[in-house]
Write an enzyme that holds these catalytic residues in place. Structure first.
Site, PDB file in Angstrom:
ATOM      1  CD  GLN A  23      -5.909   2.705   3.081  1.00 11.61           C
ATOM      2  OE1 GLN A  23      -4.976   3.074   3.455  1.00 11.61           O
ATOM      3  NE2 GLN A  23      -6.003   1.968   1.856  1.00 11.61           N
ATOM      4  CE1 TYR A  75       0.217   8.361   2.493  1.00 10.74           C
ATOM      5  CE2 TYR A  75       0.669   6.024   1.825  1.00 10.74           C
ATOM      6  CZ  TYR A  75       0.068   6.774   2.544  1.00 10.74           C
ATOM      7  OH  TYR A  75      -0.988   6.391   2.916  1.00 10.74           O
ATOM      8  N   GLY A 111       2.712  -0.625   8.545  1.00  7.24           N
ATOM      9  CA  GLY A 111       3.917   0.001   8.231  1.00  7.24           C
ATOM     10  C   GLY A 111       5.060  -0.554   8.964  1.00  7.24           C
ATOM     11  CB  ALA A 112       7.677  -2.340   8.913  1.00  9.73           C
ATOM     12  NE  ARG A 113      10.176   4.796  12.515  1.00  6.82           N
ATOM     13  CZ  ARG A 113      10.515   5.914  12.169  1.00  6.82           C
ATOM     14  NH1 ARG A 113      11.741   6.174  11.719  1.00  6.82           N
ATOM     15  NH2 ARG A 113       9.711   7.022  12.595  1.00  6.82           N
ATOM     16  CG  ASP A 125      -1.867   1.282   1.272  1.00  2.79           C
ATOM     17  OD1 ASP A 125      -2.866   1.102   0.890  1.00  2.79           O
ATOM     18  OD2 ASP A 125      -1.185   2.303   2.037  1.00  2.79           O
TER      19      ASP A 125
END
Length: 319
Positions: A170, A57, A273-275, A52
């Site tokens: 969403q 962004y 989400g993830a870094r 996504d």
């Protein structure tokens, strides 16, 4: 990882999605492109095939990072992106889609969302019929495969559905943020619309890594997140202390518990989400977690210790 049907389409999405808002860098701090690329690749390696992103962004930067990470295996993936409310006039939608296709280095977008309703962020009010007409044209051209709406109320969702098939809604949805359950969830179940839960970990709050005195940099969007403020944050900390024993008994992390709970809700998948790669791998393992009815009930009750005290405004941030 087992997949689930998207709405009434033939598209299959994973219950855990890779969220890439962070990859855009804007309104986040400490994000490095190479970490984002590694995280996206790790997501695919862990079985997550649905990614996504959105044009807003980082003004396309996130989309470009997605392409850099996985364009070589595009045929194995489901791409989800969004058009911002400043681009909802007919011609603007078509142009925005072309820009996203170019950024993503692909000839089609599997699921294309209206990111926010027309008028949001002081954007020009555009009739939903005009926007939907453009989206349906893109669908006919094969440039998008399905249409979704994001941050829409049940009434706004129903209005959009008057002009064409909507296969996904969403919205922010987590154990600590459950406004979708008040009205839109029932509509989605009735009309076979898949709910994409964003911020399913309450922007990291449900991981338990933020202590009682944590303060975010003012440039970090989470500084405006209502759940990190005042009594809401205190109640969340109390709830986390009750959730920890459940996670420990199951031998899983708090994040995995929260993701397992959200993906057990009707027709709901989670955008996590993830870094970095480690966070992605942790998130992906939640797809293997099964909660009993009694566990879901206990978790639900703990979460209501936070949600029952929230106001009536469904917006997650004080922007």
């Amino acid at each position: 990882m087992q997949t689930r049907q998207l709405g009434t389409t033939t598209i299959q999405v994973t219950p855990i999605l890779m969220g890439t808002w962070q990859a855009g860098k804007s309104r986040w701090v400490g994000i490095e492109d190479q970490d984002s690329i590694a995280a996206i690749r790790a997501a695919v390696d862990a079985g997550i095939t649905t990614i996504d992103t959105a044009e807003i962004y980082g003004e396309g930067h996130s989309e470009k990072i997605v392409a850099e990470a996985v364009s070589d295996i595009r045929d194995r993936l489901v791409y989800v992106t969004k058009v911002f409310p400043t681009h909802l006039q007919h011609g603007q939608v078509l142009t925005a889609c072309e820009n996203s296709l170019r950024n993503l280095q692909t000839d089609h977008i599997d699921l294309y969302f209206i990111h926010w309703p027309s008028g949001a962020f002081d954007s020009k009010v555009v009739p939903i019929e005009e926007t939907m007409t453009a989206l349906l044209k893109l669908k006919e051209q094969g440039k998008i495969r399905a249409i979704g709406v994001s941050n829409f109320s049940q009434a706004q969702l129903a209005e959009a559905a008057n002009y064409g098939r909507i296969d996904s809604l969403q919205v922010p949805y987590s154990l600590f943020w459950r406004y979708v359950e008040q009205e839109a969830q029932a509509y989605c179940i009735e009309h076979q619309i898949t709910i994409f839960a964003y911020s399913p970990l309450a922007q990291g709050l449900l991981t338990g890594k933020f202590g009682p005195q944590h303060q975010f940099d003012s440039a970090d969007n989470r500084a405006s997140n209502k759940l990190f403020q005042g009594e809401n944050y205190e109640r969340a900390q109390a709830a986390l202390s009750q959730l920890r024993p459940i996670a420990e008994r199951k031998g899983i992390t708090l994040a995995q518990l929260a993701l397992a709970w959200i993906t057990a809700q009707p027709q709901t998948v989670a955008i996590a989400g993830a870094r970095n790669a480690v966070q992605v791998q942790d998130n992906a393992q939640a797809a293997q977690v099964t909660l009993s009815e009694s566990e879901r009930s206990a978790i639900d009750e703990i979460g209501r210790g936070v949600t029952d005290h929230l106001d009536d405004n469904p917006l997650l941030w004080n922007f």
